[in-house]
Scaffold this motif. Structure first.
Motif, PDB file in Angstrom:
ATOM      1  N   ASP A   1      36.571  44.916  31.051  1.00 16.84           N
ATOM      2  CA  ASP A   1      35.324  45.587  31.253  1.00 16.84           C
ATOM      3  C   ASP A   1      34.424  44.802  32.162  1.00 16.84           C
ATOM      4  N   GLU A   2      34.238  43.563  32.047  1.00 11.01           N
ATOM      5  CA  GLU A   2      33.564  42.784  32.850  1.00 11.01           C
ATOM      6  C   GLU A   2      33.849  42.834  34.216  1.00 11.01           C
ATOM      7  N   PHE A   3      35.072  42.845  34.540  1.00 14.49           N
ATOM      8  CA  PHE A   3      35.575  42.810  35.954  1.00 14.49           C
ATOM      9  C   PHE A   3      35.729  44.153  36.401  1.00 14.49           C
ATOM     10  N   GLY A   4      35.853  45.221  35.530  1.00 14.00           N
ATOM     11  CA  GLY A   4      36.122  46.499  35.882  1.00 14.00           C
ATOM     12  C   GLY A   4      37.645  46.650  36.482  1.00 14.00           C
ATOM     13  N   ILE A   5      38.335  46.001  35.705  1.00 14.93           N
ATOM     14  CA  ILE A   5      39.872  46.081  36.031  1.00 14.93           C
ATOM     15  C   ILE A   5      40.425  46.392  34.643  1.00 14.93           C
ATOM     16  N   SER A   6      41.916  46.837  34.779  1.00 15.89           N
ATOM     17  CA  SER A   6      42.556  46.986  33.517  1.00 15.89           C
ATOM     18  C   SER A   6      43.043  45.803  32.700  1.00 15.89           C
TER      19      SER A   6
END
Ligand code: BT5
Length: 324
Positions: free
Chosen positions: A27-32
């Motif tokens: 969530d924090e880095f916007g990746i899976s």
């Protein structure tokens, strides 16, 4: 992609050994979460030891023993020193890289770090033995507003910073031998080399090279220096974390540089003298074209060694090799 890996490393370092869930990182880095897992694998390949706690997340167990910027910068407490770090796995000499960067206009406080130098140098084109991964081979670029003849004082300022850092991190009590050696048990563990880029307007850049032997055993040294060199590990019997040491040196170097720029050399002279083994002793000072024997009375407010010879005269020594 490497910056994402770096950011993830930074996040894990800042978590201070606490578990962070894969979902939180995703969530924090916007990746899976799969992408998070891939970056974690990438870090493990670089030597990070990361524990995957089932159903909970990831925990950093140990950093790689390297001086990569991400490992240094995450916990660095300085204002300017080390904000820019140029890191190379191997190089001829960090001084060469630093000179180049300085010419290209890199900001004051830029630091060059490497694991290994193949042409590390001392004063007068002497060699500096720089085994891979065993020491701190570092050049710091500063752009202080001082007159060029004051620059040698920075060798003394840097020496004080290194002694403070070594004390703080290892508990060892190193001594300074004027002008640029730091000793443990009478053997050299650190050499400092201050070089200048100046023009008619004054100092453009000052490049402070610090070579600190950290985790060498005797056999890691070149035969030519085995009789005169030592490392923190040899003196303390323990491996020392180079990252912690680099951060501590940069922190103290920044503090003492600020003190110097505010109040001049006088307060540093007092600290320097308290660490010195040279003062008050009979010494031999070898210079380019003469050798003088006498008592090292002290250093003056410019950092110049005051040598009293048998005839009672005081000689100001700007640069020499000292034998005690
Ligand atoms: C110095 O010169 O002590 C300054 C050394 C500065 C090294 C740093 S490392 C990062 C930066 N990049 C560089 O290329 N240089 C700087 P000097 O006082 O001239 O002493 C040199 C003498 O120290 C040599 O002639 C050897 O006798 C001895 N020496 C060489 N390597 C050593 C080592 N690793 N430990 C202890 N002594 C050493």
């Amino acid at each position: 992609n490497t910056t994402m890996t770096h950011r993830l490393a930074q996040r894990l370092i800042e978590a201070g050994g606490e578990v962070i869930s894969g979902q939180e990182l995703a969530d924090e880095f916007g990746i899976s979460r799969t992408a998070v897992w891939k970056h974690i694998k990438g870090l493990e390949e670089k030597g990070y030891s990361i524990e995957s706690v089932r159903k909970k997340g990831y925990r950093l167990v140990q950093l790689p023993d390297s001086l990569e910027p991400v490992a240094i910068q995450s916990l660095l407490k300085t204002e300017t020193l080390g904000k820019v770090i140029e890191y190379q796995e191997s190089c001829l000499s960090t001084q060469i890289i630093a000179h180049q960067l300085a010419q290209e206009g890199t900001p004051s406080g830029t630091v060059v770090l490497t694991e290994e130098q193949t042409a590390g140098r001392g004063r007068l084109a002497r060699k500096w033995d720089s085994a891979h991964g065993k020491g701190i081979w570092m050049s710091v670029i500063l752009r202080p507003d001082i007159v060029p003849h004051k620059a040698p004082q920075f060798t003394l300022v840097a020496a004080v910073a290194v002694v403070r850092a070594v004390e703080e991190v290892t508990g060892l009590k190193p001594a300074i031998k004027w002008p640029n050696d730091i000793l443990l048990d009478g053997k050299k563990c650190t050499g400092i080399l201050t070089e200048l880029q100046s023009d008619a307007d004054g100092i453009q850049a000052m490049i402070i090279g610090i070579g600190l032997n950290v985790n060498q055993s005797m056999e890691n040294f070149d035969e030519s220096v085995q009789g005169i060199a030592t490392s923190l590990k040899m003196a303390s019997g323990r491996e020392v974390n180079r990252q912690v040491l680099v951060r501590s040196i940069l922190f103290h170097l920044e503090q003492y540089t600020e003190l110097y720029l505010k109040e001049g050399f006088a307060p540093l002279k007092i600290i320097w003298e308290s660490f010195s083994v040279t003062i008050g002793k009979p010494v031999l000072a070898r210079m380019a074209n003469e050798t003088l024997e006498g008592i090292a009375e002290g250093i003056n407010d410019d950092g110049v060694l005051q040598l009293r010879t048998a005839d009672g005269r005081i000689h100001g020594i700007y640069s020499a090799d000292i034998e005690m």
